[in-house]
Design a protein around this motif. Sequence first.
Motif, PDB file in Angstrom:
ATOM      1  N   LYS A   1      76.513  93.211  -7.016  1.00 58.41           N
ATOM      2  CA  LYS A   1      76.558  92.023  -6.156  1.00 58.41           C
ATOM      3  C   LYS A   1      77.979  91.522  -5.946  1.00 58.41           C
ATOM      4  O   LYS A   1      78.837  91.694  -6.805  1.00 58.41           O
ATOM      5  N   GLU A   2      78.175  90.835  -4.818  1.00 57.56           N
ATOM      6  CA  GLU A   2      79.444  90.132  -4.606  1.00 57.56           C
ATOM      7  C   GLU A   2      79.198  88.645  -4.747  1.00 57.56           C
ATOM      8  O   GLU A   2      78.323  88.078  -4.090  1.00 57.56           O
ATOM      9  N   GLY A   3      79.974  88.021  -5.641  1.00 55.23           N
ATOM     10  CA  GLY A   3      79.930  86.567  -5.773  1.00 55.23           C
ATOM     11  C   GLY A   3      81.194  85.995  -5.177  1.00 55.23           C
ATOM     12  O   GLY A   3      81.287  85.746  -3.977  1.00 55.23           O
ATOM     13  N   CYS A   4      82.215  85.848  -6.015  1.00 58.40           N
ATOM     14  CA  CYS A   4      83.451  85.203  -5.573  1.00 58.40           C
ATOM     15  C   CYS A   4      84.356  86.128  -4.767  1.00 58.40           C
ATOM     16  O   CYS A   4      85.135  85.670  -3.935  1.00 58.40           O
ATOM     17  N   GLY A   5      84.306  87.409  -5.062  1.00 56.91           N
ATOM     18  CA  GLY A   5      85.224  88.355  -4.405  1.00 56.91           C
ATOM     19  C   GLY A   5      86.648  88.234  -4.897  1.00 56.91           C
ATOM     20  O   GLY A   5      87.558  88.822  -4.317  1.00 56.91           O
ATOM     21  N   GLU A   6      86.855  87.499  -5.985  1.00 58.52           N
ATOM     22  CA  GLU A   6      88.226  87.257  -6.469  1.00 58.52           C
ATOM     23  C   GLU A   6      88.394  87.530  -7.959  1.00 58.52           C
ATOM     24  O   GLU A   6      89.322  87.038  -8.581  1.00 58.52           O
ATOM     25  N   GLY A   7      87.449  88.227  -8.551  1.00 58.28           N
ATOM     26  CA  GLY A   7      87.596  88.564  -9.970  1.00 58.28           C
ATOM     27  C   GLY A   7      87.226  87.461 -10.929  1.00 58.28           C
ATOM     28  O   GLY A   7      87.557  87.538 -12.121  1.00 58.28           O
ATOM     29  N   GLU A   8      86.532  86.429 -10.443  1.00 60.41           N
ATOM     30  CA  GLU A   8      86.284  85.264 -11.306  1.00 60.41           C
ATOM     31  C   GLU A   8      84.862  85.165 -11.828  1.00 60.41           C
ATOM     32  O   GLU A   8      84.604  84.442 -12.782  1.00 60.41           O
ATOM     33  N   CYS A   9      83.887  85.840 -11.203  1.00 54.94           N
ATOM     34  CA  CYS A   9      82.493  85.539 -11.553  1.00 54.94           C
ATOM     35  C   CYS A   9      81.755  86.659 -12.278  1.00 54.94           C
ATOM     36  O   CYS A   9      80.735  86.428 -12.916  1.00 54.94           O
ATOM     37  N   GLY A  10      82.217  87.886 -12.170  1.00 53.23           N
ATOM     38  CA  GLY A  10      81.576  88.995 -12.877  1.00 53.23           C
ATOM     39  C   GLY A  10      80.339  89.568 -12.198  1.00 53.23           C
ATOM     40  O   GLY A  10      79.750  90.526 -12.700  1.00 53.23           O
ATOM     41  N   ALA A  11      79.934  89.025 -11.054  1.00 49.73           N
ATOM     42  CA  ALA A  11      78.711  89.520 -10.394  1.00 49.73           C
ATOM     43  C   ALA A  11      78.832  90.985  -9.996  1.00 49.73           C
ATOM     44  O   ALA A  11      77.839  91.699  -9.909  1.00 49.73           O
ATOM     45  N   CYS A  12      80.052  91.440  -9.762  1.00 48.06           N
ATOM     46  CA  CYS A  12      80.282  92.801  -9.256  1.00 48.06           C
ATOM     47  C   CYS A  12      80.599  93.790 -10.381  1.00 48.06           C
ATOM     48  O   CYS A  12      81.101  94.879 -10.116  1.00 48.06           O
ATOM     49  N   THR A  13      80.302  93.421 -11.628  1.00 51.79           N
ATOM     50  CA  THR A  13      80.669  94.268 -12.771  1.00 51.79           C
ATOM     51  C   THR A  13      79.996  95.636 -12.709  1.00 51.79           C
ATOM     52  O   THR A  13      78.796  95.744 -12.464  1.00 51.79           O
TER      53      THR A  13
HETATM   54  S1  FES Z   1      82.615  89.241  -6.980  1.00 49.19           S
HETATM   55 FE1  FES Z   1      83.153  87.756  -8.486  1.00 49.19          FE
HETATM   56  S2  FES Z   1      84.285  88.953  -9.919  1.00 49.19           S
HETATM   57 FE2  FES Z   1      83.869  90.316  -8.302  1.00 49.19          FE
END
Ligand code: FES
Length: 152
Positions: free
Chosen positions: A34-46
Amino acid sequence: MRFTLNGTDVEIDVHPMRRLLDVLREDCGLTGTKEGCGEGECGACTVLVDGEAVVSCLVPFTQVEGRSVETIEGAQAQALQRAFMDHIGAQCGICTPGMILAAMSLGADPTRKQMQEALAGNLCRCTGYEAIFRAIRAAKRASRTDAQRAPA
Ligand code: FES
Ligand code: FES
């Protein structure tokens, strides 16, 4: 460019600086990441790269050339997935694939502190971490029990 995706060798024609997240979702059709923040802050894209949890929104594809990438679709995480459902460790589910992949790095009997550290980069806005920790503990317990039952 070549890489291994969930155990299968893949050759793909993409720009080397394209985000790994986009390659997985748009070029490979694996939308479990998943994409959450797109900035490395949320971990959704782990995802896991050579077994290590990374945030795929910050990884240019060139960095995984020749390496092994695991996503939620291919990860051997059935016990964790089941436990997240049984213990209401997921509500909207956006954070869940990333949480599960981050939790895969934990050992068989993780302490609270170890779980906090492993999930420090993974944000959940709806479930609350207690249910997530309960799910992880239950999954690890189930895996230990399965391992003890396995024939030698
Ligand atoms: S989308 Fe939030 S860390 Fe990658
Ligand atoms: S289940 Fe919704 S953000 Fe975690």
